[in-house]
Design a protein around this motif. Structure first.
Motif, PDB file in Angstrom:
ATOM      1  N   ILE A  20     -12.221 -14.805 -34.549  1.00  0.00           N
ATOM      2  CA  ILE A  20     -12.763 -16.101 -35.071  1.00  0.00           C
ATOM      3  C   ILE A  20     -12.181 -16.244 -36.511  1.00  0.00           C
ATOM      4  O   ILE A  20     -11.986 -17.460 -36.846  1.00  0.00           O
ATOM      5  CB  ILE A  20     -14.233 -16.184 -34.771  1.00  0.00           C
ATOM      6  N   PHE A  21     -12.087 -15.310 -37.369  1.00  0.00           N
ATOM      7  CA  PHE A  21     -11.718 -15.328 -38.576  1.00  0.00           C
ATOM      8  C   PHE A  21     -10.293 -15.368 -38.927  1.00  0.00           C
ATOM      9  O   PHE A  21      -9.897 -16.220 -39.670  1.00  0.00           O
ATOM     10  CB  PHE A  21     -12.360 -14.051 -39.391  1.00  0.00           C
ATOM     11  N   ALA A  22      -9.533 -14.911 -37.930  1.00  0.00           N
ATOM     12  CA  ALA A  22      -8.016 -14.648 -38.419  1.00  0.00           C
ATOM     13  C   ALA A  22      -7.215 -15.672 -37.565  1.00  0.00           C
ATOM     14  O   ALA A  22      -6.147 -15.803 -37.977  1.00  0.00           O
ATOM     15  CB  ALA A  22      -7.598 -13.302 -37.888  1.00  0.00           C
ATOM     16  N   LEU A  23      -7.589 -16.144 -36.686  1.00  0.00           N
ATOM     17  CA  LEU A  23      -6.934 -16.877 -35.449  1.00  0.00           C
ATOM     18  C   LEU A  23      -7.364 -18.244 -35.399  1.00  0.00           C
ATOM     19  O   LEU A  23      -8.399 -18.569 -35.933  1.00  0.00           O
ATOM     20  CB  LEU A  23      -6.567 -16.208 -34.154  1.00  0.00           C
ATOM     21  N   ASP A  24      -6.353 -19.344 -34.916  1.00  0.00           N
ATOM     22  CA  ASP A  24      -6.750 -20.682 -34.748  1.00  0.00           C
ATOM     23  C   ASP A  24      -7.643 -20.831 -33.189  1.00  0.00           C
ATOM     24  O   ASP A  24      -7.184 -20.208 -32.466  1.00  0.00           O
ATOM     25  CB  ASP A  24      -5.613 -21.479 -34.830  1.00  0.00           C
ATOM     26  N   TYR A  25      -8.646 -21.614 -33.414  1.00  0.00           N
ATOM     27  CA  TYR A  25      -9.055 -22.078 -32.043  1.00  0.00           C
ATOM     28  C   TYR A  25      -8.154 -22.963 -31.399  1.00  0.00           C
ATOM     29  O   TYR A  25      -7.887 -24.278 -32.078  1.00  0.00           O
ATOM     30  CB  TYR A  25     -10.700 -22.658 -32.304  1.00  0.00           C
ATOM     31  N   VAL A  26      -7.695 -22.925 -30.190  1.00  0.00           N
ATOM     32  CA  VAL A  26      -6.739 -23.784 -29.596  1.00  0.00           C
ATOM     33  C   VAL A  26      -7.174 -24.878 -28.527  1.00  0.00           C
ATOM     34  O   VAL A  26      -6.212 -25.771 -28.095  1.00  0.00           O
ATOM     35  CB  VAL A  26      -5.485 -23.019 -28.996  1.00  0.00           C
ATOM     36  N   ARG A  27      -8.598 -24.843 -28.255  1.00  0.00           N
ATOM     37  CA  ARG A  27      -8.860 -25.946 -27.299  1.00  0.00           C
ATOM     38  C   ARG A  27      -9.011 -27.195 -28.154  1.00  0.00           C
ATOM     39  O   ARG A  27      -9.516 -27.281 -29.335  1.00  0.00           O
ATOM     40  CB  ARG A  27     -10.208 -25.572 -26.668  1.00  0.00           C
ATOM     41  N   GLU A  28      -8.743 -28.567 -27.720  1.00  0.00           N
ATOM     42  CA  GLU A  28      -8.739 -29.653 -28.474  1.00  0.00           C
ATOM     43  C   GLU A  28      -9.718 -30.561 -27.992  1.00  0.00           C
ATOM     44  O   GLU A  28     -10.123 -31.461 -28.692  1.00  0.00           O
ATOM     45  CB  GLU A  28      -7.268 -30.358 -28.172  1.00  0.00           C
ATOM     46  N   ASP A  29     -10.528 -30.223 -27.075  1.00  0.00           N
ATOM     47  CA  ASP A  29     -11.552 -30.992 -26.406  1.00  0.00           C
ATOM     48  C   ASP A  29     -12.904 -30.894 -27.354  1.00  0.00           C
ATOM     49  O   ASP A  29     -13.309 -29.952 -27.789  1.00  0.00           O
ATOM     50  CB  ASP A  29     -12.174 -30.885 -25.290  1.00  0.00           C
ATOM     51  N   GLU A  30     -13.305 -32.256 -27.788  1.00  0.00           N
ATOM     52  CA  GLU A  30     -14.347 -32.267 -28.593  1.00  0.00           C
ATOM     53  C   GLU A  30     -15.696 -31.527 -28.354  1.00  0.00           C
ATOM     54  O   GLU A  30     -16.400 -30.976 -29.212  1.00  0.00           O
ATOM     55  CB  GLU A  30     -14.882 -33.662 -28.823  1.00  0.00           C
ATOM     56  N   THR A  31     -16.074 -31.242 -26.924  1.00  0.00           N
ATOM     57  CA  THR A  31     -17.308 -30.952 -26.681  1.00  0.00           C
ATOM     58  C   THR A  31     -16.955 -29.260 -26.895  1.00  0.00           C
ATOM     59  O   THR A  31     -18.029 -28.616 -27.118  1.00  0.00           O
ATOM     60  CB  THR A  31     -17.358 -31.105 -24.967  1.00  0.00           C
ATOM     61  N   PRO A  43     -20.344 -22.582 -31.703  1.00  0.00           N
ATOM     62  CA  PRO A  43     -19.946 -21.877 -32.922  1.00  0.00           C
ATOM     63  C   PRO A  43     -18.840 -21.107 -32.780  1.00  0.00           C
ATOM     64  O   PRO A  43     -18.295 -20.496 -33.759  1.00  0.00           O
ATOM     65  CB  PRO A  43     -21.078 -20.772 -32.702  1.00  0.00           C
ATOM     66  N   LEU A  44     -17.936 -21.056 -31.696  1.00  0.00           N
ATOM     67  CA  LEU A  44     -16.639 -19.977 -31.613  1.00  0.00           C
ATOM     68  C   LEU A  44     -15.542 -21.022 -32.222  1.00  0.00           C
ATOM     69  O   LEU A  44     -14.480 -20.105 -32.340  1.00  0.00           O
ATOM     70  CB  LEU A  44     -16.584 -19.817 -30.175  1.00  0.00           C
ATOM     71  N   ALA A  45     -15.657 -22.246 -32.669  1.00  0.00           N
ATOM     72  CA  ALA A  45     -14.464 -23.083 -32.854  1.00  0.00           C
ATOM     73  C   ALA A  45     -14.385 -23.147 -34.303  1.00  0.00           C
ATOM     74  O   ALA A  45     -13.195 -23.659 -34.870  1.00  0.00           O
ATOM     75  CB  ALA A  45     -14.722 -24.522 -32.192  1.00  0.00           C
ATOM     76  N   ARG A  46     -15.176 -22.692 -35.050  1.00  0.00           N
ATOM     77  CA  ARG A  46     -14.984 -23.033 -36.434  1.00  0.00           C
ATOM     78  C   ARG A  46     -14.699 -21.696 -37.099  1.00  0.00           C
ATOM     79  O   ARG A  46     -15.158 -20.521 -37.063  1.00  0.00           O
ATOM     80  CB  ARG A  46     -16.369 -23.346 -37.251  1.00  0.00           C
ATOM     81  N   ARG A  47     -13.379 -21.704 -37.997  1.00  0.00           N
ATOM     82  CA  ARG A  47     -13.082 -20.184 -38.616  1.00  0.00           C
ATOM     83  C   ARG A  47     -14.244 -19.846 -39.573  1.00  0.00           C
ATOM     84  O   ARG A  47     -14.572 -20.489 -40.285  1.00  0.00           O
ATOM     85  CB  ARG A  47     -11.791 -20.524 -39.349  1.00  0.00           C
ATOM     86  N   LEU A  48     -14.299 -18.328 -39.438  1.00  0.00           N
ATOM     87  CA  LEU A  48     -15.341 -17.872 -40.501  1.00  0.00           C
ATOM     88  C   LEU A  48     -14.835 -17.538 -41.909  1.00  0.00           C
ATOM     89  O   LEU A  48     -13.511 -17.572 -41.959  1.00  0.00           O
ATOM     90  CB  LEU A  48     -15.676 -16.477 -39.947  1.00  0.00           C
ATOM     91  N   THR A  49     -15.464 -17.506 -42.965  1.00  0.00           N
ATOM     92  CA  THR A  49     -15.206 -17.355 -44.137  1.00  0.00           C
ATOM     93  C   THR A  49     -15.344 -15.801 -44.570  1.00  0.00           C
ATOM     94  O   THR A  49     -15.846 -15.061 -43.502  1.00  0.00           O
ATOM     95  CB  THR A  49     -16.091 -17.948 -45.164  1.00  0.00           C
ATOM     96  N   GLY A  50     -14.666 -15.416 -45.399  1.00  0.00           N
ATOM     97  CA  GLY A  50     -14.676 -13.854 -45.852  1.00  0.00           C
ATOM     98  C   GLY A  50     -16.203 -13.478 -45.986  1.00  0.00           C
ATOM     99  O   GLY A  50     -16.527 -12.259 -45.424  1.00  0.00           O
ATOM    100  N   CYS A  83       1.165 -14.950 -29.342  1.00  0.00           N
ATOM    101  CA  CYS A  83       2.107 -15.364 -28.804  1.00  0.00           C
ATOM    102  C   CYS A  83       2.135 -16.059 -27.637  1.00  0.00           C
ATOM    103  O   CYS A  83       2.986 -16.960 -27.275  1.00  0.00           O
ATOM    104  CB  CYS A  83       3.001 -13.807 -28.381  1.00  0.00           C
ATOM    105  N   ARG A  84       1.027 -16.005 -26.775  1.00  0.00           N
ATOM    106  CA  ARG A  84       0.957 -16.776 -25.482  1.00  0.00           C
ATOM    107  C   ARG A  84       0.504 -18.096 -25.659  1.00  0.00           C
ATOM    108  O   ARG A  84       1.032 -19.170 -24.999  1.00  0.00           O
ATOM    109  CB  ARG A  84      -0.103 -16.036 -24.731  1.00  0.00           C
ATOM    110  N   ILE A  85      -0.594 -18.387 -26.433  1.00  0.00           N
ATOM    111  CA  ILE A  85      -1.165 -19.642 -26.680  1.00  0.00           C
ATOM    112  C   ILE A  85      -1.481 -20.171 -28.117  1.00  0.00           C
ATOM    113  O   ILE A  85      -2.109 -21.303 -28.331  1.00  0.00           O
ATOM    114  CB  ILE A  85      -2.502 -19.705 -25.889  1.00  0.00           C
ATOM    115  N   GLY A  86      -1.082 -19.290 -28.871  1.00  0.00           N
ATOM    116  CA  GLY A  86      -1.201 -19.766 -30.295  1.00  0.00           C
ATOM    117  C   GLY A  86      -2.543 -19.523 -31.144  1.00  0.00           C
ATOM    118  O   GLY A  86      -2.685 -19.860 -32.163  1.00  0.00           O
ATOM    119  N   GLY A  87      -3.495 -18.862 -30.340  1.00  0.00           N
ATOM    120  CA  GLY A  87      -4.652 -18.551 -30.898  1.00  0.00           C
ATOM    121  C   GLY A  87      -5.596 -18.160 -29.814  1.00  0.00           C
ATOM    122  O   GLY A  87      -5.343 -17.327 -28.968  1.00  0.00           O
ATOM    123  N   TYR A  88      -6.850 -18.420 -29.816  1.00  0.00           N
ATOM    124  CA  TYR A  88      -7.903 -17.940 -29.179  1.00  0.00           C
ATOM    125  C   TYR A  88      -8.484 -19.289 -28.696  1.00  0.00           C
ATOM    126  O   TYR A  88      -8.973 -20.306 -28.968  1.00  0.00           O
ATOM    127  CB  TYR A  88      -8.962 -17.144 -29.828  1.00  0.00           C
TER     128      TYR A  88
END
Length: 255
Positions: A161-172, A177-184, A225-230
């Motif tokens: 969650i800290f290192a990668l981008d969340y790749v789903r685009e639907d607002e729901t 809490p899995l969609a926001r990138r964590l801070t250090g 490589c496969r989907i650009g994130g998680y």
């Protein structure tokens, strides 16, 4: 300023498990946004439940059955949340070629042959590894290993969650809490809860932690490589795979 960390912890507990939380916690988007830092602490609790049931059952039953009951207890505590993610991820990556195909298959609530085989194999490996750990080490090593394994594997997912981008685009999905990138700082809190239980295992935990780190890095590279994130399913899959890696690493010390 109000101290809200207990709210964030209970929000994580409510999201990642089926365990009850106090009514005063309430529901808010802010709580969900801040919850992921306590993912490893939730793992400590789930691991403690599994360890407690395993140790209690072992007083009356063979260890093989005690381990199985402990696994059932963790499945009930989480609602098989991460196991479902593993099955969906295996179906998605096994059956899809393009990114859109992978994401569509993962979102399908039905389980396919890839997912069924994958989750069955993972549970069998976990069961076998835990029974072997009990045979290889003196009590209460198995109980400590369960707590540490559940905690550090959730830290591995939190690191994504800290290192990668969340790749789903639907607002729901983004309301989770899995969609926001964590801070250090949030990752540091997660690391504290995720690594602390492993200290109780001493030097025996070092190969396991190294293997968990390796599996996390390989998984991160593969996902990019496969989907650009998680996605959330990917995090569940990484939690399951790194938990297995932790237990297998402990056995490498003994054999």
């Amino acid at each position: 300023m109000r101290f809200r960390e207990p709210e964030y912890f209970f929000a994580a507990l409510r999201f990642f498990t089926r365990l009850p939380v106090p009514a005063w916690v309430g529901h808010s988007q802010d709580q969900l946004d801040q919850a992921a830092r306590y993912f490893p602490l939730v793992g400590v609790i789930v691991g403690a439940i599994g360890a407690g049931v395993t140790e209690a059952a072992a007083l009356l039953l063979p260890v093989s059955l005690a381990v199985l009951l402990g696994m059932v207890a963790t499945l009930l505590a989480t609602g098989a949340f991460h196991e479902d993610g593993l099955a969906d991820a295996i179906d998605g990556f096994g059956g899809g070629w393009e990114k859109a195909q992978v994401l569509t298959i993962m979102k399908d609530s039905r389980i396919g042959s890839y997912g069924a085989i994958g989750i069955g194999t993972a549970l069998l490996i976990k069961y076998t590894a835990l029974t072997e750990i009990d045979a290889a080490f003196e009590p209460p090593f198995l109980a400590l290993a369960l707590v540490a394994g559940h905690a550090v594997s959730r830290l591995a997912s939190t690191a994504l969650i800290f290192a990668l981008d969340y790749v789903r685009e639907d607002e729901t999905a983004k309301s989770k809490p899995l969609a926001r990138r964590l801070t250090g700082g949030e990752l540091l809190v997660a690391a504290l809860f995720g690594l602390a239980p492993s200290l109780l295992l001493g030097w025996s935990a070092l190969p396991s932690l190294a293997l968990v780190g390796l599996v996390t890095l390989v998984a991160a590279r593969y996902l990019v490589c496969r989907i650009g994130g998680y996605t959330g399913d990917c995090l569940g899959a990484v939690q399951q795979l790194t938990e297995l890696a932790f237990y297998l690493g402990l056995l490498c010390v003994f054999f």
